[in-house]
Design a protein around this motif. Structure first.
Motif, PDB file in Angstrom:
ATOM      1  N   ILE A 252       0.868  -1.174   0.000  1.00 55.24           N
ATOM      2  CA  ILE A 252       0.000   0.000   0.000  1.00 55.24           C
ATOM      3  C   ILE A 252       0.902   1.220   0.000  1.00 55.24           C
ATOM      4  CG2 ILE A 252      -0.192  -0.010   2.544  1.00 55.24           C
ATOM      5  CD1 ILE A 252      -3.077   1.085   2.171  1.00 55.24           C
ATOM      6  N   THR A 253       0.432   2.323  -0.576  1.00 60.57           N
ATOM      7  CA  THR A 253       1.244   3.534  -0.507  1.00 60.57           C
ATOM      8  C   THR A 253       0.951   4.236   0.807  1.00 60.57           C
ATOM      9  OG1 THR A 253      -0.421   4.860  -1.600  1.00 60.57           O
ATOM     10  CG2 THR A 253       1.227   3.841  -3.009  1.00 60.57           C
ATOM     11  N   GLY A 254       1.833   5.122   1.172  1.00 58.95           N
ATOM     12  CA  GLY A 254       1.643   5.851   2.427  1.00 58.95           C
ATOM     13  C   GLY A 254       1.418   7.312   2.131  1.00 58.95           C
ATOM     14  N   GLY A 255       1.757   8.147   3.060  1.00 58.65           N
ATOM     15  CA  GLY A 255       1.599   9.577   2.840  1.00 58.65           C
ATOM     16  C   GLY A 255       1.757  10.312   4.140  1.00 58.65           C
ATOM     17  N   SER A 256       1.854  11.606   4.033  1.00 55.36           N
ATOM     18  CA  SER A 256       1.942  12.408   5.250  1.00 55.36           C
ATOM     19  C   SER A 256       0.941  13.543   5.105  1.00 55.36           C
ATOM     20  CB  SER A 256       3.351  12.974   5.412  1.00 55.36           C
ATOM     21  OG  SER A 256       3.692  13.697   4.249  1.00 55.36           O
ATOM     22  N   GLY A 257       0.699  14.241   6.175  1.00 57.94           N
ATOM     23  CA  GLY A 257      -0.253  15.340   6.103  1.00 57.94           C
ATOM     24  C   GLY A 257      -1.543  14.968   6.786  1.00 57.94           C
ATOM     25  N   PRO A 258      -2.428  15.956   6.947  1.00 59.70           N
ATOM     26  CA  PRO A 258      -3.623  15.734   7.760  1.00 59.70           C
ATOM     27  C   PRO A 258      -4.715  14.950   7.063  1.00 59.70           C
ATOM     28  CG  PRO A 258      -3.539  17.997   7.008  1.00 59.70           C
ATOM     29  CD  PRO A 258      -2.322  17.332   6.479  1.00 59.70           C
ATOM     30  N   CYS A 259      -4.410  13.748   6.609  1.00 55.24           N
ATOM     31  CA  CYS A 259      -5.444  12.847   6.094  1.00 55.24           C
ATOM     32  C   CYS A 259      -5.124  11.491   6.667  1.00 55.24           C
ATOM     33  CB  CYS A 259      -5.400  12.797   4.569  1.00 55.24           C
ATOM     34  SG  CYS A 259      -6.339  11.419   3.870  1.00 55.24           S
ATOM     35  N   ARG A 260      -6.152  10.746   7.064  1.00 50.64           N
ATOM     36  CA  ARG A 260      -5.917   9.475   7.728  1.00 50.64           C
ATOM     37  C   ARG A 260      -5.256   8.449   6.808  1.00 50.64           C
ATOM     38  NH1 ARG A 260     -11.639   8.091  10.477  1.00 50.64           N
ATOM     39  NH2 ARG A 260     -12.290  10.198  10.976  1.00 50.64           N
ATOM     40  N   PHE A 261      -5.336   8.684   5.489  1.00 52.85           N
ATOM     41  CA  PHE A 261      -4.809   7.689   4.563  1.00 52.85           C
ATOM     42  C   PHE A 261      -3.340   7.387   4.841  1.00 52.85           C
ATOM     43  CE2 PHE A 261      -2.629   6.569   0.599  1.00 52.85           C
ATOM     44  CZ  PHE A 261      -3.218   5.341   0.396  1.00 52.85           C
ATOM     45  N   GLY A 262      -2.579   8.418   5.236  1.00 53.08           N
ATOM     46  CA  GLY A 262      -1.158   8.228   5.496  1.00 53.08           C
ATOM     47  C   GLY A 262      -0.899   7.163   6.546  1.00 53.08           C
ATOM     48  N   PHE A 263      -1.866   6.898   7.363  1.00 48.98           N
ATOM     49  CA  PHE A 263      -1.690   5.945   8.455  1.00 48.98           C
ATOM     50  C   PHE A 263      -2.421   4.629   8.189  1.00 48.98           C
ATOM     51  CE2 PHE A 263      -1.620   5.030  13.181  1.00 48.98           C
ATOM     52  CZ  PHE A 263      -0.238   5.010  13.258  1.00 48.98           C
ATOM     53  N   TYR A 264      -3.003   4.517   6.996  1.00 47.43           N
ATOM     54  CA  TYR A 264      -3.753   3.305   6.674  1.00 47.43           C
ATOM     55  C   TYR A 264      -2.904   2.052   6.821  1.00 47.43           C
ATOM     56  CZ  TYR A 264      -8.253   4.842   4.776  1.00 47.43           C
ATOM     57  OH  TYR A 264      -9.527   5.308   4.626  1.00 47.43           O
ATOM     58  N   GLY A 265      -1.719   2.062   6.197  1.00 44.36           N
ATOM     59  CA  GLY A 265      -0.886   0.864   6.157  1.00 44.36           C
ATOM     60  C   GLY A 265      -0.645   0.317   7.548  1.00 44.36           C
ATOM     61  N   GLU A 266      -0.200   1.186   8.452  1.00 41.94           N
ATOM     62  CA  GLU A 266       0.132   0.756   9.804  1.00 41.94           C
ATOM     63  C   GLU A 266      -1.125   0.320  10.572  1.00 41.94           C
ATOM     64  OE1 GLU A 266       2.860  -0.055  10.986  1.00 41.94           O
ATOM     65  OE2 GLU A 266       2.199  -0.394  13.042  1.00 41.94           O
ATOM     66  N   SER A 267      -2.209   1.116  10.467  1.00 42.13           N
ATOM     67  CA  SER A 267      -3.416   0.703  11.218  1.00 42.13           C
ATOM     68  C   SER A 267      -3.976  -0.603  10.668  1.00 42.13           C
ATOM     69  CB  SER A 267      -4.507   1.771  11.240  1.00 42.13           C
ATOM     70  OG  SER A 267      -4.226   2.836  10.424  1.00 42.13           O
ATOM     71  N   GLU A 268      -3.903  -0.761   9.358  1.00 39.80           N
ATOM     72  CA  GLU A 268      -4.425  -2.005   8.777  1.00 39.80           C
ATOM     73  C   GLU A 268      -3.593  -3.201   9.240  1.00 39.80           C
ATOM     74  OE1 GLU A 268      -6.406   0.008   4.780  1.00 39.80           O
ATOM     75  OE2 GLU A 268      -4.451  -0.938   4.635  1.00 39.80           O
ATOM     76  N   ARG A 269      -2.252  -3.008   9.321  1.00 41.54           N
ATOM     77  CA  ARG A 269      -1.389  -4.100   9.783  1.00 41.54           C
ATOM     78  C   ARG A 269      -1.802  -4.519  11.198  1.00 41.54           C
ATOM     79  NH1 ARG A 269       2.666  -5.089  12.813  1.00 41.54           N
ATOM     80  NH2 ARG A 269       2.875  -2.944  13.518  1.00 41.54           N
ATOM     81  N   GLN A 270      -2.028  -3.536  12.056  1.00 41.01           N
ATOM     82  CA  GLN A 270      -2.380  -3.849  13.446  1.00 41.01           C
ATOM     83  C   GLN A 270      -3.757  -4.496  13.557  1.00 41.01           C
ATOM     84  OE1 GLN A 270      -1.785  -0.603  16.174  1.00 41.01           O
ATOM     85  NE2 GLN A 270       0.246  -0.147  15.359  1.00 41.01           N
TER      86      GLN A 270
END
Lengths: 341, 378
Positions: free
Chosen positions: B72-90
């Motif tokens: 999955i791609t990541g990202g930074s900035g005020p959108c939750r998508f940037g944290f999708y990868g890590e939250s999905e892993r957990q």
């Protein structure tokens, strides 16, 4: 050329009520029916037809329009010439009756909407999305809980001297707040008037958000029967709110106008109405559904049968089933003609 | 290692092509559907955004087909998508799914870190030159995919039979999947355009008049994934409207993954300049692009604009607060549709029909009183 006994039929099948309007050639509503849908739309439509047939045995239906959440179902059953969403239908009826109308407030059984018109053209609209607080079903429920008929809800509210403030953000919390106010000893009219104000605040904050509300303002839909809500609107907006004569059946009226317009614009020489006849009241309709396993979408396909024969199917996203509708309708028509002959 | 990834519209065609070019075993999740969403909703927090729920469903359905690694791609900035990868892993680990999750982003800004992750996926048998070639070809495929989608947007309102355009769309997608050279790739839109022209004979959906043009703006996933938008593009096409979008896949890839080194079919760069009078700063996600694209559509004379807002999407909420000013300044109708897993098709249909009616009546001009009520739409 005016023909006697020539009528246009408008049918609005909503969650709570099924409304029928017979429009005569002079564009007057010859008959309006407001029936409770009670979760049985097909039978309710048939009941309406039966009532029209007994009162107008000579009626010739020159065109049919349907609207409401079950507009497609109604169109299939009746053979409608026009199928329109309820927003457009309401706007059409309002601007026919009050050509200068600029704002329409509409509250029905389970939805509420606002429509803004300028120079007779719809320029903006909104419909409630996530919340049904303040719609007819909720008022119905509260009236039942308080043990008063819904017809007396408004007149009682209007008698209030000091309306209490009720939390109207959510219908469940509004109910607990009302119970609390009752237990504090407030009078019934004050509580009902408070509820009306809460409903109106909620409507204006949700549906009416960002909308320019300019008079003339029309208030229509079943809830417009409630003078308490109307008064609360007038107080909150500081402007007069008009309740049109046929407020409860404006959708059906709009559908009838649209049918009339469509058929007369064909110059009368056109193919004529697709209406399948008032005798439909005597046939048997059945609905069924199945889950299509053709692909991952797993669409729920609805089937409508008339006297055991398939009339229409819909609900499929790919068009595999609904494409057969025209063929099916054709078969049904052919079968009808054979029976008649 | 069997790699899988979340669905986003037709993006799978491009991602599959990329991994296959590198001889990496890839599992394409079954198309997103009700079942996918049910699986995802069970695991995701209720307040999570819709894409996260569908992503999770995709992974679980892919796991059933043997996938063990997620990209999955990541990202930074005020959108939750940037944290999708890590939250999905957990979330997946808690639910007992043992996935390796590779997030394609420069960790802490380190390009070396990104390179190591790519190397991990590609294995030691692929040279860097081969990886670059594969990425370039996949990118080109995404540009062609966007051309195909754009052609279909134009074709839909012009077909009398709604299923006709969908058939040609399916054929074009199949050609796209099969094409393995630049030459065959570039033939795909040419063939599609030819097919559309050939069937124009029986295609008189718009009855010869120019269809309405509606610009779709909003959150990228909801725009690109028909399952999330309840097929809004297809529905508008069937109602006789031609749509265009603020964001196409290749524009997002160019901006988000190649950091602006490539611009894609529909560059996103212009939007920040157009948005300036209304919004001067990025607000995360594609809020800025939504505002800029609305201005762009208004200036290009579109009949209306539709914003797709997945419930709770902060950047789009910011944009939704600004759109009424654009509506007033350009006197162009703008409607916002809020979508989540509870959205019903019937309510959406009613709003789309009413919106199209509104636009058609405006377009047919100020009619004289009485004829104002001429039957709108079909």
């Amino acid at each position: 050329m005016l023909r006697e006994n020539n009528y246009y039929l408008g049918v609005d099948v909503g969650s709570v009520s099924t409304n029928l309007v017979l429009l005569d050639e002079r564009e007057q509503a010859a008959k309006t029916l407001y029936l409770r849908t009670m979760g049985r739309p097909m039978q309710t439509i048939q009941e309406g037809l039966r009532m029209l047939r007994s009162e107008f045995p000579q009626a010739h239906i020159a065109g049919v329009g349907t609207t409401g959440s079950a507009r497609q179902l109604a169109a299939t059953l009746l053979g409608a010439d026009v199928v329109k969403n309820e927003i457009t239908a309401h706007a059409v009826a309002a601007s026919r009756l009050h050509p200068g109308v600029q704002t329409i407030l509409e509250i029905g059984g389970q939805d509420s909407k606002i429509i803004c018109l300028r120079d007779g053209v719809v320029v903006d609209f909104a419909m409630n999305t996530v919340c049904a607080a303040g719609t007819g079903s909720f008022l119905d429920q509260q009236a039942a809980r308080l043990g008063i008929p819904i017809e007396e809800f408004g007149p009682t509210a209007v008698r209030a001297e000091h309306p209490v403030r009720i939390a109207g953000r959510c219908s469940v919390f509004a109910e607990s707040d009302m119970i609390h106010k009752q237990q504090l000893g407030h009078s019934l009219p004050d509580i009902l008037a408070g509820l009306c104000q809460a409903m109106v605040r909620n409507y204006l904050n949700n549906v009416g958000k960002n909308k320019e509300i300019i008079s003339p303002i029309l208030f229509q839909g079943g809830v417009a029967a409630n003078p308490g809500i109307r008064r609360a609107f007038e107080q909150e907006l500081g402007q007069e709110v008009i309740v049109p004569e046929h407020f409860a059946v404006m959708g059906a009226l709009g559908a009838a106008y649209l049918a009339q317009e469509k058929l007369t614009s064909q110059g009368g020489s056109g193919a004529g109405s697709r209406f399948r006849g008032l005798q439909l009241a005597e046939t048997t309709f059945q609905a069924g559904s199945f889950e299509c396993s053709g692909c991952a979408n797993r669409c729920e396909v609805v089937e409508i049968f008339q006297d055991g024969q398939i009339l229409a199917r819909w609900g499929d996203r790919c068009g595999k089933w609904s494409a057969e509708n025209q063929a099916a309708a054709h078969c049904a028509r052919a079968a009808e003609q054979t029976i008649r002959a | 290692m069997k790699v899988t990834f979340p669905h986003m519209g037709n993006a799978w065609i491009v991602i599959q092509a990329l991994f296959e070019a590198l001889d990496v075993e890839v599992v394409v999740p079954p198309p997103s559907g009700k079942g996918t969403l049910n699986l995802g909703t069970k695991l995701a927090p209720e307040s999570a955004c819709l894409p996260l729920k569908i992503n999770l469903g995709n992974y679980i359905e892919a796991a059933a087909k043997g996938a063990d690694t997620i990209v999955i791609t990541g990202g930074s900035g005020p959108c939750r998508f940037g944290f999708y990868g890590e939250s999905e892993r957990q979330i997946l680990a808690d639910a007992g799914y043992d996935f390796e999750v590779v997030i394609l982003e420069p960790p802490g800004g380190s390009l070396w870190g990104l390179a190591r992750r790519i190397r991990y996926l590609a294995g030691s048998r692929n040279s860097w030159a081969r990886i670059v070639r594969a990425v370039r070809f996949a990118y080109e495929k995404s540009v062609v995919l966007d051309q195909v989608e754009d052609l279909i947007h134009q074709a839909r309102p012009r077909f009398s039979d709604a299923a006709g355009a969908e058939k040609l769309y399916a054929i074009a997608r199949q050609h796209l999947i099969e094409s393995a050279s630049y030459e065959s790739l570039h033939r795909v839109p040419v063939r599609l355009a030819q097919n559309i022209r050939d069937s124009q004979g029986d295609a008189n959906g718009s009855g010869g008049k120019e269809p309405l043009r509606i610009g779709i703006v909003g959150e990228i996933y909801t725009i690109l994934e028909p399952f999330a938008s309840l097929d809004v593009e297809q529905q508008l096409g069937a109602l006789g409207a031609e749509v265009d979008r603020s964001i196409y896949l290749s524009g997002w890839v160019g901006q988000h993954i190649f950091r602006g080194l490539a611009q894609g079919y529909r560059p996103l760069r212009v939007y920040s300049r157009l948005a300036k009078p209304y919004l001067e700063h990025m607000v995360g996600g594609h809020g800025l692009e939504t505002v800029g694209a609305a201005v762009s559509f208004a200036r290009r004379g579109f009949d209306g604009i539709l914003q797709l807002l997945p419930l709770g999407c902060m950047p789009e909420i910011v944009a939704a607060g600004i759109l009424p000013r654009i509506q007033a300044d350009f006197s162009i109708p703008i409607m916002t549709l809020t979508l989540d897993e509870h959205t019903g098709r019937a309510g959406l249909q009613t709003r789309l029909e009413a919106f199209v009616d509104l636009l058609e009546r405006r377009k047919s001009g100020r009619l004289k009183r009485g004829s104002v009520l001429s039957v709108a739409g079909k």
